[in-house]
Design an enzyme around this catalytic site. Structure first.
Site, mmCIF file in Angstrom:
data_model
loop_
_atom_site.group_PDB
_atom_site.id
_atom_site.type_symbol
_atom_site.label_atom_id
_atom_site.label_comp_id
_atom_site.label_asym_id
_atom_site.label_seq_id
_atom_site.Cartn_x
_atom_site.Cartn_y
_atom_site.Cartn_z
ATOM 1 N N HIS A 1 0.807 -1.461 0.041
ATOM 2 C CA HIS A 1 0.109 0.067 0.190
ATOM 3 C C HIS A 1 0.824 1.261 0.096
ATOM 4 O O HIS A 1 1.891 1.298 0.642
ATOM 5 C CB HIS A 1 -1.151 0.061 1.248
ATOM 6 C CG HIS A 1 -0.686 -0.008 2.483
ATOM 7 N ND1 HIS A 1 -0.087 0.930 3.305
ATOM 8 C CD2 HIS A 1 -0.247 -1.116 3.298
ATOM 9 C CE1 HIS A 1 0.303 0.654 4.566
ATOM 10 N NE2 HIS A 1 0.240 -0.892 4.575
ATOM 11 N N ASP B 1 -0.080 4.202 1.340
ATOM 12 C CA ASP B 1 -0.339 5.161 2.362
ATOM 13 C C ASP B 1 0.266 4.824 3.475
ATOM 14 O O ASP B 1 0.623 3.511 3.647
ATOM 15 C CB ASP B 1 -1.961 5.166 2.510
ATOM 16 C CG ASP B 1 -2.595 3.796 2.805
ATOM 17 O OD1 ASP B 1 -2.354 2.897 2.022
ATOM 18 O OD2 ASP B 1 -3.010 3.607 3.969
ATOM 19 N N GLU C 1 -5.002 1.495 2.920
ATOM 20 C CA GLU C 1 -4.879 0.301 3.686
ATOM 21 C C GLU C 1 -5.184 0.571 5.190
ATOM 22 O O GLU C 1 -5.649 -0.119 5.930
ATOM 23 C CB GLU C 1 -3.752 -0.533 3.510
ATOM 24 C CG GLU C 1 -3.614 -2.050 3.977
ATOM 25 C CD GLU C 1 -3.207 -2.113 5.518
ATOM 26 O OE1 GLU C 1 -3.747 -3.232 6.010
ATOM 27 O OE2 GLU C 1 -2.521 -1.162 6.100
ATOM 28 N N ASP D 1 1.820 -10.086 0.081
ATOM 29 C CA ASP D 1 1.275 -8.691 0.574
ATOM 30 C C ASP D 1 2.287 -8.524 1.646
ATOM 31 O O ASP D 1 3.032 -9.451 2.209
ATOM 32 C CB ASP D 1 -0.191 -8.404 0.711
ATOM 33 C CG ASP D 1 -0.495 -6.958 0.754
ATOM 34 O OD1 ASP D 1 0.157 -5.946 0.856
ATOM 35 O OD2 ASP D 1 -1.759 -6.608 1.424
HETATM 36 ZN ZN LIG Z 1 0.582 -1.899 6.104
#
Ligand SMILES: [Zn+2]
Ligand SMILES: *[C@@H]1O[C@H](CO)[C@@H](O)[C@H](O)[C@H]1NC(C)=O
Ligand SMILES: *[C@@H]1O[C@H](CO)[C@@H](O)[C@H](O)[C@H]1NC(C)=O
Ligand SMILES: *[C@@H]1O[C@H](CO)[C@@H](O)[C@H](O)[C@H]1NC(C)=O
Ligand SMILES: *[C@@H]1O[C@H](CO)[C@@H](O)[C@H](O)[C@H]1NC(C)=O
Ligand SMILES: *[C@@H]1O[C@H](CO)[C@@H](O)[C@H](O)[C@H]1NC(C)=O
Length: 586
Positions: free
Chosen positions: A173, A175, A244, A273
């Site tokens: 992610h 962010d 996220e 991930d």
């Molecule tokens: Zn994270």
């Protein structure tokens, strides 16, 4: 008996595997022979360049263990150069600066964020991050397709030559969580300066670990592979969300929906991930713990509503609505949730690894772990022990935390409505329904004891009494526990790639000889992958980086940082994984 000795591989100089007894060595050769006949995964590394096999022979292969070490799997790509990623000082500096630059772009999100379609200005820093990537990774932007999903979501597609193969997805992610303004002066270096301290081999700043490191590592890995002339058979996607840390509704949800529309369900080979990394759990033991299961979550709101009145004349039973909710909370907390033995929970395999490889754990604990399946006494004892351990207690049961309470407006008025919100993290093997029903059952006990009505969402179960009514409802979104990723050949290849990164000299802060094992684990939190379940069962949440002992303290907090050598390991692992999947997966 585990005996340690030096490996011959120069790159694994300060790491070590446990030596084989000659009997185990013979067994291992036989085992390899068998595997060799049944799997071309093994045969390539045995009959091709022997270097992987040379390293492997230093690994303990003890047949009696449940927690086995797999053979490292090394790609045979002609321009393969893992050394350049892990040991080239010039490359290291370049990689560090690329990460540092990404940290310097403040991509903080709040709890609630407007959709980019409604307010693109709000997301301006993300657009800046995109331009930064274009500048830093020119080949990726020249050769790959890039779609912006919901304006800010980045979906890179590197099309493979064989479109009949299921694509793989790497996620991360863009962010980061906010920096609490009250802690600004506690940071060693300003949170968004991305300071690279060469002396200590460290990069400081918000996102250094969660997870600009993984984000940048993924794009950087593709850049390296492009430069080396790699051409994948299997399509590779990078799918990079942007909220996220709030809920993923704008980012991961749109990206996953888009992918599902384009490719259909169960269309993906594997997803990687963010997640756990590698921890040193004893003086001589590193354990890599990819997350194969995630707990679910639900917020339950409990309201008590009833007549008010003057406080000089409280209800005849002596309880105001605040007292009633207090009774209910107290009942729920006292009852708690029992630990459960759910065989599919990855935590049991993790415990096997700890029991078999951490020589320092107490014999009692070890016994309880290893004998749990043959004796109820040991199983019960194990659950009892785990409930008292901070690290494990919430991995074997549903948790509850009363996080919000509200009620009453004036000191001389009886409260007419009060409510509390309880956050549950739902155990692997349980469900939203099960937890919800349990809370309802507790509310029913209090309703009956104190003569209140009972309502579930809009459905009245017991009519409102003169005292009032207790209302149970769901608050916000709920998530089921994630389906546990199966331990199939896709997982096998993933594990063997981690071992390969390790034998190639992956970062470790430890200077002593090390054992190294890979084990599945469970997380108590969620990642963006929760939107991707329909795409594949094979989801691994893992960053190939050693967690510093103080990692948990700086996570989402002050002085977030990462070792640059750890960042290189992450790149090295992704590099290996892409190549291995392309070469060995069917
Ligand atoms: Zn994270
Ligand atoms: C394997 O390849 C490396 C270079 O890629 C070479 O240095 C090494 O000698 C080879 N090992 C064997 C056993 O062929
Ligand atoms: C080290 O990395 C730099 C920058 O990528 C590269 O130019 C150089 O050739 C590399 N050195 C070796 C020995 O591979
Ligand atoms: C980072 O961005 C957030 C959100 O835009 C803002 O509230 C915060 O002040 C910024 N922090 C710094 C140190 O610039
Ligand atoms: C492993 O053993 C060490 C003692 O060296 C202990 O401190 C540590 O807690 C153990 N790790 C786990 C996960 O039980
Ligand atoms: C997954 O598929 C099911 C059934 O087709 C659908 O109801 C659900 O919304 C999908 N989940 C996500 C996260 O898209």
């Amino acid at each position: 008996m585990d005996v340690k000795h030096e490996t011959s591989a120069k790159r694994a100089k300060h790491k070590n595997y446990v030596a084989l007894s000659s009997i185990a060595a013979i067994f291992m050769l036989f085992f390899l022979y068998l595997m060799n006949r049944s799997s071309n995964l093994i045969s390539t590394s045995c009959h091709g360049n022997m270097s992987v096999y040379d390293k492997f022979k230093d690994i303990t292969f003890t047949a009696e263990k449940k927690c086995l070490i797999s053979e490292p799997l090394q790609p045979t790509f002609e321009n393969y150069d893992i050394d350049n990623i892990l040991f080239n000082e010039t490359f290291k500096e370049i990689a560090a600066l690329k990460l540092s630059g990404a940290i310097q772009i403040n991509t903080t999100v709040q709890d609630m964020n407007p959709s980019p379609k409604e307010d693109i200005e709000y997301w301006a820093s993300f657009l800046k991050l995109h331009s930064y990537f274009e500048k830093e990774f020119p080949l990726v932007h020249e050769k790959l397709e890039l779609e912006k999903v919901n304006e800010i979501g980045l979906l890179y597609k590197w099309e493979g030559s064989d479109t009949s193969l299921k694509p793989m997805i790497l996620m991360a992610h863009q962010d980061v969580v906010p920096v609490n303004p009250n802690t600004l002066d506690q940071w060693t270096y300003p949170a968004f300066d991305g300071v690279y301290d060469k002396e200590t081999d460290t990069i400081w700043g918000r996102g250094a670990f969660d997870c600009k490191n993984l984000l940048v590592a993924e794009i950087h890995t593709l850049e390296i592979l492009l430069r080396q002339g790699f051409a994948p058979k299997r399509t590779i996607y990078l799918s990079l969300g942007f909220d996220e840390e709030s809920s993923g509704v704008h980012g991961a949800a749109s990206l996953a929906e888009y992918l599902e529309e384009q490719l259909g369900q169960d269309s993906i080979y594997s997803i990687v991930d963010e997640g756990f990394g590698i921890s040193k759990i004893a003086d001589d033991l590193l354990i890599a713990t990819p997350i194969l299961g995630e707990k679910g979550s639900i917020n339950v709101k409990i309201s008590v509503e009833g007549p008010g009145g003057h406080s000089s004349s409280p209800p005849i039973n002596g309880h105001t609505n605040i007292g009633i909710i207090a009774k209910l909370i107290s009942l729920m907390e006292d009852a708690g949730f029992e630990p459960e033995y759910t065989p599919e929970n990855p935590v049991w395999e993790l415990l096997d690894c700890i029991a078999e490889w951490n020589d320092s754990i107490s014999p009692e604990f070890k016994d309880a772990i290893l004998k749990r399946d043959v004796s109820k006494h040991h199983k019960d004892k194990l659950l009892q022990m785990l409930t008292n351990m901070q690290t494990f207690k919430e991995l074997v049961r549903t948790s509850q935390a009363v996080d919000i309470i509200s009620g009453g407006v004036k000191s001389n008025a009886l409260p007419e409505d009060v409510f509390a919100i309880i956050n549950h993290r739902i155990e692997v093997g349980s469900s939203i329904q099960e937890v919800y029903q349990r809370d309802l059952a507790m509310a029913r006990i209090i309703a009956k004891t104190y003569d209140y009505g009972l309502q579930l969402e809009n459905e009245v179960l017991i009519p409102k009494s003169n005292n009032g009514i207790i209302i149970v409802s769901q608050y916000g979104n709920a998530n089921e526990p994630a389906p546990v990723s199966p331990k199939n050949e896709v997982w096998d290849l993933f594990k063997k790639t981690i071992y390969n990164t390790f034998v190639n000299g992956m970062d470790s802060k430890s200077t002593e000889k090390m054992n190294f094992v890979v084990s599945p684990s469970t997380a108590t939190f969620n990642t963006d992958t929760k939107s991707y379940w329909n795409l594949t069962k094979n989801i691994y949440r893992f960053m190939c980086v050693e967690l510093p002992p103080d990692a948990l303290k700086s996570f989402h907090s002050v002085d977030e940082h990462i070792a640059v050598s750890g960042h290189l390991s992450t790149i090295g692992f992704l590099y290996n994984y892409i190549l291995n999947v392309d070469e060995y997966a069917s």
